[in-house]
Each structure stands twice: as C-alpha cells, then as structure tokens.
Write a protein that holds these residues in place. Structure first.
Motif, mmCIF file in Angstrom:
data_model
loop_
_atom_site.group_PDB
_atom_site.id
_atom_site.type_symbol
_atom_site.label_atom_id
_atom_site.label_comp_id
_atom_site.label_asym_id
_atom_site.label_seq_id
_atom_site.Cartn_x
_atom_site.Cartn_y
_atom_site.Cartn_z
ATOM 1 N N MET A 1 0.823 -1.292 -0.008
ATOM 2 C CA MET A 1 0.166 0.019 0.101
ATOM 3 C C MET A 1 0.981 1.314 -0.042
ATOM 4 S SD MET A 1 -3.504 -0.509 2.043
ATOM 5 C CE MET A 1 -2.799 -0.412 3.464
ATOM 6 N N ARG A 2 0.294 2.205 -0.421
ATOM 7 C CA ARG A 2 1.138 3.567 -0.678
ATOM 8 C C ARG A 2 0.558 4.775 0.078
ATOM 9 N NH1 ARG A 2 5.611 2.978 -2.078
ATOM 10 N NH2 ARG A 2 5.808 5.045 -2.605
ATOM 11 N N LEU A 17 2.530 -5.728 8.001
ATOM 12 C CA LEU A 17 1.876 -4.820 7.200
ATOM 13 C C LEU A 17 2.886 -3.830 6.278
ATOM 14 C CD1 LEU A 17 -0.034 -2.711 9.756
ATOM 15 C CD2 LEU A 17 -1.126 -4.428 7.971
ATOM 16 N N PRO A 18 2.973 -4.149 4.973
ATOM 17 C CA PRO A 18 3.809 -3.620 3.890
ATOM 18 C C PRO A 18 3.148 -2.119 3.758
ATOM 19 C CG PRO A 18 2.386 -5.091 2.586
ATOM 20 C CD PRO A 18 2.045 -5.439 4.167
ATOM 21 N N ILE A 19 3.834 -1.053 4.212
ATOM 22 C CA ILE A 19 3.548 0.327 3.617
ATOM 23 C C ILE A 19 4.627 1.168 3.236
ATOM 24 C CG2 ILE A 19 2.650 2.408 4.606
ATOM 25 C CD1 ILE A 19 1.324 0.811 6.601
ATOM 26 N N GLY A 20 4.493 1.687 1.788
ATOM 27 C CA GLY A 20 5.573 2.486 1.198
ATOM 28 C C GLY A 20 5.007 3.957 1.290
ATOM 29 N N THR A 21 5.684 4.984 1.481
ATOM 30 C CA THR A 21 5.572 6.278 1.544
ATOM 31 C C THR A 21 6.386 7.115 0.604
ATOM 32 O OG1 THR A 21 4.669 5.876 3.626
ATOM 33 C CG2 THR A 21 5.184 8.080 2.895
ATOM 34 N N ASP A 22 5.813 8.255 -0.041
ATOM 35 C CA ASP A 22 6.608 8.951 -0.859
ATOM 36 C C ASP A 22 7.003 10.403 -0.145
ATOM 37 O OD1 ASP A 22 6.879 7.256 -2.992
ATOM 38 O OD2 ASP A 22 4.807 7.989 -3.600
ATOM 39 N N TYR A 23 7.915 10.732 0.420
ATOM 40 C CA TYR A 23 8.315 11.888 1.220
ATOM 41 C C TYR A 23 8.620 13.136 0.533
ATOM 42 C CZ TYR A 23 7.586 8.833 5.249
ATOM 43 O OH TYR A 23 6.794 8.177 6.098
ATOM 44 N N TRP A 82 9.956 1.688 1.661
ATOM 45 C CA TRP A 82 9.228 0.616 1.471
ATOM 46 C C TRP A 82 9.293 -0.114 3.051
ATOM 47 C CZ3 TRP A 82 11.790 -1.145 -3.512
ATOM 48 C CH2 TRP A 82 11.666 -0.436 -4.496
ATOM 49 N N SER A 83 8.356 -0.015 3.932
ATOM 50 C CA SER A 83 8.499 -0.486 4.973
ATOM 51 C C SER A 83 7.787 -1.656 5.474
ATOM 52 C CB SER A 83 8.148 0.641 6.249
ATOM 53 O OG SER A 83 9.184 1.462 6.363
ATOM 54 N N LEU A 84 8.208 -2.645 6.337
ATOM 55 C CA LEU A 84 7.341 -3.701 6.945
ATOM 56 C C LEU A 84 7.110 -3.319 8.398
ATOM 57 C CD1 LEU A 84 9.143 -6.689 5.203
ATOM 58 C CD2 LEU A 84 7.092 -5.301 4.247
ATOM 59 N N ALA A 113 7.847 -5.903 -3.973
ATOM 60 C CA ALA A 113 6.706 -6.657 -4.201
ATOM 61 C C ALA A 113 5.750 -6.284 -2.986
ATOM 62 C CB ALA A 113 6.998 -7.918 -4.690
ATOM 63 N N ALA A 114 6.306 -6.513 -1.823
ATOM 64 C CA ALA A 114 5.408 -6.479 -0.629
ATOM 65 C C ALA A 114 4.563 -5.193 -0.663
ATOM 66 C CB ALA A 114 6.254 -6.608 0.567
ATOM 67 N N ASN A 115 5.325 -4.043 -0.850
ATOM 68 C CA ASN A 115 4.732 -2.721 -0.856
ATOM 69 C C ASN A 115 3.693 -2.139 -1.989
ATOM 70 O OD1 ASN A 115 5.635 -0.797 1.393
ATOM 71 N ND2 ASN A 115 7.155 -2.256 0.946
ATOM 72 N N ALA A 116 3.585 -3.129 -3.105
ATOM 73 C CA ALA A 116 2.617 -3.284 -4.016
ATOM 74 C C ALA A 116 1.488 -3.949 -3.654
ATOM 75 C CB ALA A 116 3.468 -3.623 -5.251
ATOM 76 N N LEU A 117 1.404 -4.802 -2.727
ATOM 77 C CA LEU A 117 0.330 -5.482 -2.421
ATOM 78 C C LEU A 117 -0.883 -4.822 -1.683
ATOM 79 C CD1 LEU A 117 2.039 -8.583 -0.666
ATOM 80 C CD2 LEU A 117 1.074 -8.488 -2.841
#
Length: 170
Positions: A1-2, A17-23, A82-84, A113-117
């Motif tokens: 998730m983003r 919980l895979p969470i990606g963030t653009d800062y 791309w955090s877990l 891949a995890a952060n695209a889920l």
C-alpha cells in the motif's frame, strides 16, 4: 500500500503490514514509535534516523530494524520508503536496539513486491491472522541479518558507510 498511515491498519489481523510512502524533499518525520517492529527501508534517497541510543545515516543499500516501542525520528532526504511493520511475536529474534542491515537485490525485490500488495482487511475463516502475510520469509531474515558499522553516537556529524563493505563471491 502507498502513502497511508500505519495507525489506520495496525489493528488488522496480519503479521506484516507493508506500507510504502513518498516523502517530500528534506521532510522531518517527528519523533514517534510503533506498536509493531519496523523494517525501515528507503528505496531512494538517504534517511537520517535518530533514537535515544544513537543516530544512523542510511543509504539505499541499507535498512534499519527498529524494535517495537522504540521512539525514533527520521529526516527524509528525497526518500521513498518501503517499510514492513511486523507483529513482535512473529519475530522473537528481532534486535532489541536499532540495527542497520544490508539490503541485497533479493530483499529489495521482496520489499518492492510487498509494498505493491493491497493489505487484506479481513482474516480468513478459522485463523487468528491473515495467511496472506509476506511474513513467511521472516525466518530467513534472521539468518541473513548482519549489522553494518554505520551507527554513530554523541554529537558526531556524519556517518560514512565504508565502500569495502560489499560482499564478493569466493
């Protein structure tokens, strides 16, 4: 998730919980802590991570394993993370202090891949946690985790990652 808050999903019955963030450039993520352990990886840019125990300069070939409940702040210098976020009981071997680890090509692709889920919002019938969690690879993390010497304490202004640190085949 983003670009979502971990707090919005922390109660889900999943181990990871895979969470990606653009800062935005030079963004300061103020001091905070998480109920879950965190693998903090910057897919781009450089992160400056600070806790009561020390500070780390983290380039794109490294990640920080942050124990659950450890207060930290992060300055993001053109960073996409791309955090877990991992349930502490799923990784009893997780370090008790922040630890910088190497991110090789395989782990980088797993994180991508995890952060695209999409995170499941319901648990499968008859289980306590979602079986769709990428935590099936967590047991392998312990074997491959090797601390990197880029920790600094006190008022040191910089932390160089040695160029000789990469591994070669023998």
């Amino acid at each position: 998730m983003r670009n979502v808050s971990v707090a919005d999903f922390d109660g889900l019955p999943v181990d990871v919980l895979p969470i990606g963030t653009d800062y935005p450039p030079d963004h300061l993520l103020a001091r905070h802590e998480h109920r879950r352990a965190q693998l903090l990886y910057g897919a781009s840019g450089v992160m400056l991570v600070e806790t009561d125990e020390g500070s780390w300069t983290v380039p794109t070939d490294r990640a920080v394993l942050i124990p659950a409940g450890v207060a930290h702040e992060v300055r993001m210098l053109d960073v996409t993370t791309w955090s877990l976020y991992v349930e502490p009981d799923a990784v009893p071997w997780w370090p008790t202090v922040c630890t910088v680890v190497e991110v090789g090509p395989l782990l980088r692709e797993v994180l991508r891949a995890a952060n695209a889920l999409e995170i499941p919002t319901t648990r499968p019938v008859g289980t306590g946690r979602s079986s769709g969690s990428p935590c099936t690879s967590c047991s392998g993390w312990r074997r491959s985790r090797s601390p990197c010497p880029c920790h600094r304490t006190g008022s040191s202004a910089s932390c160089a990652v040695p160029t000789w640190q990469h591994r070669t085949s023998t």
